[in-house]
Design a protein around this motif. Structure first.
Motif, PDB file in Angstrom:
ATOM      1  N   ALA A 117      15.925  -4.975 -17.459  1.00 43.03           N
ATOM      2  CA  ALA A 117      15.635  -3.770 -18.232  1.00 43.03           C
ATOM      3  C   ALA A 117      14.718  -4.180 -19.375  1.00 43.03           C
ATOM      4  O   ALA A 117      14.888  -5.250 -19.961  1.00 43.03           O
ATOM      5  N   PHE A 118      13.741  -3.329 -19.662  1.00 40.55           N
ATOM      6  CA  PHE A 118      12.787  -3.594 -20.731  1.00 40.55           C
ATOM      7  C   PHE A 118      12.770  -2.431 -21.713  1.00 40.55           C
ATOM      8  O   PHE A 118      12.628  -1.278 -21.300  1.00 40.55           O
ATOM      9  N   VAL A 119      12.927  -2.744 -22.984  1.00 41.62           N
ATOM     10  CA  VAL A 119      12.737  -1.770 -24.058  1.00 41.62           C
ATOM     11  C   VAL A 119      11.441  -2.214 -24.726  1.00 41.62           C
ATOM     12  O   VAL A 119      11.412  -3.217 -25.428  1.00 41.62           O
ATOM     13  N   ALA A 120      10.364  -1.482 -24.440  1.00 42.79           N
ATOM     14  CA  ALA A 120       9.034  -1.906 -24.869  1.00 42.79           C
ATOM     15  C   ALA A 120       8.449  -0.932 -25.888  1.00 42.79           C
ATOM     16  O   ALA A 120       8.959   0.172 -26.077  1.00 42.79           O
ATOM     17  N   GLU A 121       7.358  -1.384 -26.494  1.00 47.80           N
ATOM     18  CA  GLU A 121       6.639  -0.553 -27.462  1.00 47.80           C
ATOM     19  C   GLU A 121       7.574  -0.046 -28.563  1.00 47.80           C
ATOM     20  O   GLU A 121       7.509   1.119 -28.961  1.00 47.80           O
TER      21      GLU A 121
ATOM     22  N   ALA B 232      25.965  -6.486 -21.091  1.00 49.09           N
ATOM     23  CA  ALA B 232      24.524  -6.701 -21.231  1.00 49.09           C
ATOM     24  C   ALA B 232      24.251  -7.674 -22.370  1.00 49.09           C
ATOM     25  O   ALA B 232      25.029  -7.759 -23.320  1.00 49.09           O
ATOM     26  N   ILE B 233      23.150  -8.380 -22.225  1.00 48.75           N
ATOM     27  CA  ILE B 233      22.641  -9.236 -23.292  1.00 48.75           C
ATOM     28  C   ILE B 233      21.194  -8.816 -23.519  1.00 48.75           C
ATOM     29  O   ILE B 233      20.378  -8.830 -22.595  1.00 48.75           O
ATOM     30  N   ALA B 234      20.899  -8.404 -24.750  1.00 48.85           N
ATOM     31  CA  ALA B 234      19.548  -7.974 -25.111  1.00 48.85           C
ATOM     32  C   ALA B 234      18.926  -8.980 -26.061  1.00 48.85           C
ATOM     33  O   ALA B 234      19.603  -9.471 -26.974  1.00 48.85           O
ATOM     34  N   VAL B 235      17.670  -9.282 -25.827  1.00 50.91           N
ATOM     35  CA  VAL B 235      16.959 -10.227 -26.690  1.00 50.91           C
ATOM     36  C   VAL B 235      15.632  -9.638 -27.135  1.00 50.91           C
ATOM     37  O   VAL B 235      14.966  -8.939 -26.386  1.00 50.91           O
ATOM     38  N   ASP B 236      15.285  -9.912 -28.378  1.00 49.60           N
ATOM     39  CA  ASP B 236      13.945  -9.647 -28.874  1.00 49.60           C
ATOM     40  C   ASP B 236      13.094 -10.836 -28.458  1.00 49.60           C
ATOM     41  O   ASP B 236      13.590 -11.965 -28.388  1.00 49.60           O
TER      42      ASP B 236
ATOM     43  N   GLN C 258      23.797  -7.494 -17.437  1.00 48.73           N
ATOM     44  CA  GLN C 258      22.401  -7.054 -17.415  1.00 48.73           C
ATOM     45  C   GLN C 258      21.628  -7.753 -18.523  1.00 48.73           C
ATOM     46  O   GLN C 258      22.078  -7.800 -19.664  1.00 48.73           O
ATOM     47  N   PHE C 259      20.462  -8.293 -18.204  1.00 55.05           N
ATOM     48  CA  PHE C 259      19.582  -8.912 -19.198  1.00 55.05           C
ATOM     49  C   PHE C 259      18.540  -7.885 -19.616  1.00 55.05           C
ATOM     50  O   PHE C 259      17.850  -7.306 -18.771  1.00 55.05           O
ATOM     51  N   VAL C 260      18.439  -7.653 -20.919  1.00 52.89           N
ATOM     52  CA  VAL C 260      17.536  -6.642 -21.468  1.00 52.89           C
ATOM     53  C   VAL C 260      16.522  -7.327 -22.380  1.00 52.89           C
ATOM     54  O   VAL C 260      16.899  -8.069 -23.293  1.00 52.89           O
TER      55      VAL C 260
ATOM     56  N   VAL D 218       9.571   2.964 -27.307  1.00 50.27           N
ATOM     57  CA  VAL D 218       8.857   4.108 -26.732  1.00 50.27           C
ATOM     58  C   VAL D 218       8.965   4.118 -25.205  1.00 50.27           C
ATOM     59  O   VAL D 218       8.931   5.169 -24.592  1.00 50.27           O
ATOM     60  N   GLU D 219       9.103   2.945 -24.592  1.00 52.82           N
ATOM     61  CA  GLU D 219       9.242   2.854 -23.137  1.00 52.82           C
ATOM     62  C   GLU D 219      10.541   2.148 -22.776  1.00 52.82           C
ATOM     63  O   GLU D 219      10.888   1.141 -23.385  1.00 52.82           O
ATOM     64  N   LEU D 220      11.220   2.675 -21.782  1.00 53.22           N
ATOM     65  CA  LEU D 220      12.401   2.024 -21.235  1.00 53.22           C
ATOM     66  C   LEU D 220      12.223   1.942 -19.729  1.00 53.22           C
ATOM     67  O   LEU D 220      12.083   2.959 -19.055  1.00 53.22           O
ATOM     68  N   ILE D 221      12.186   0.708 -19.232  1.00 53.44           N
ATOM     69  CA  ILE D 221      12.038   0.453 -17.804  1.00 53.44           C
ATOM     70  C   ILE D 221      13.300  -0.267 -17.352  1.00 53.44           C
ATOM     71  O   ILE D 221      13.716  -1.264 -17.947  1.00 53.44           O
ATOM     72  N   ASP D 222      13.930   0.233 -16.301  1.00 51.62           N
ATOM     73  CA  ASP D 222      15.140  -0.379 -15.772  1.00 51.62           C
ATOM     74  C   ASP D 222      14.961  -0.636 -14.284  1.00 51.62           C
ATOM     75  O   ASP D 222      14.731   0.299 -13.511  1.00 51.62           O
TER      76      ASP D 222
END
Length: 98
Positions: free
Chosen positions: A63-67, A5-9, A39-41, A70-74
């Protein structure tokens, strides 16, 4: 080592100073990530609907790590939503009214 996975702010990292990104370049890089099973996060303090709007063609594949976590949408499915217990809300309200 295999990258899974690669996660970006978003703000100040993935987005440029105009609060945008190179959509064509991202599409090419994203296709390479998909081909390699990476996976792109997307992570941000923003709500997920704002983040999804930035990736309209692939939002259901991300995948989204939002708020701020507080929210995780995959892949379009809400996986986690941190909620404050009603008891805690009532306690804070009672303290505030005292």
């Amino acid at each position: 080592m295999t990258i899974k996975a690669i996660a970006v702010d978003m703000d100040g990292t993935f987005l440029n100073s105009q609060s945008d990104y190179d959509h064509d370049y991202f599409a090419k890089v994203y296709d390479l990530m998909v081909a390699k099973g990476v996976q792109f996060v997307v992570a941000s303090g923003n709500p997920h609907y704002q983040l999804e709007d930035r990736f309209p063609t692939v939002k259901d594949q991300l995948a989204f790590v939002a708020e701020n976590g507080v929210e995780l949408i995959d892949h379009g499915e809400l996986v986690y939503c941190g909620k404050v217990a009603m008891e805690m809300v009532e306690r804070v309200n009672a303290l505030h009214q005292a």
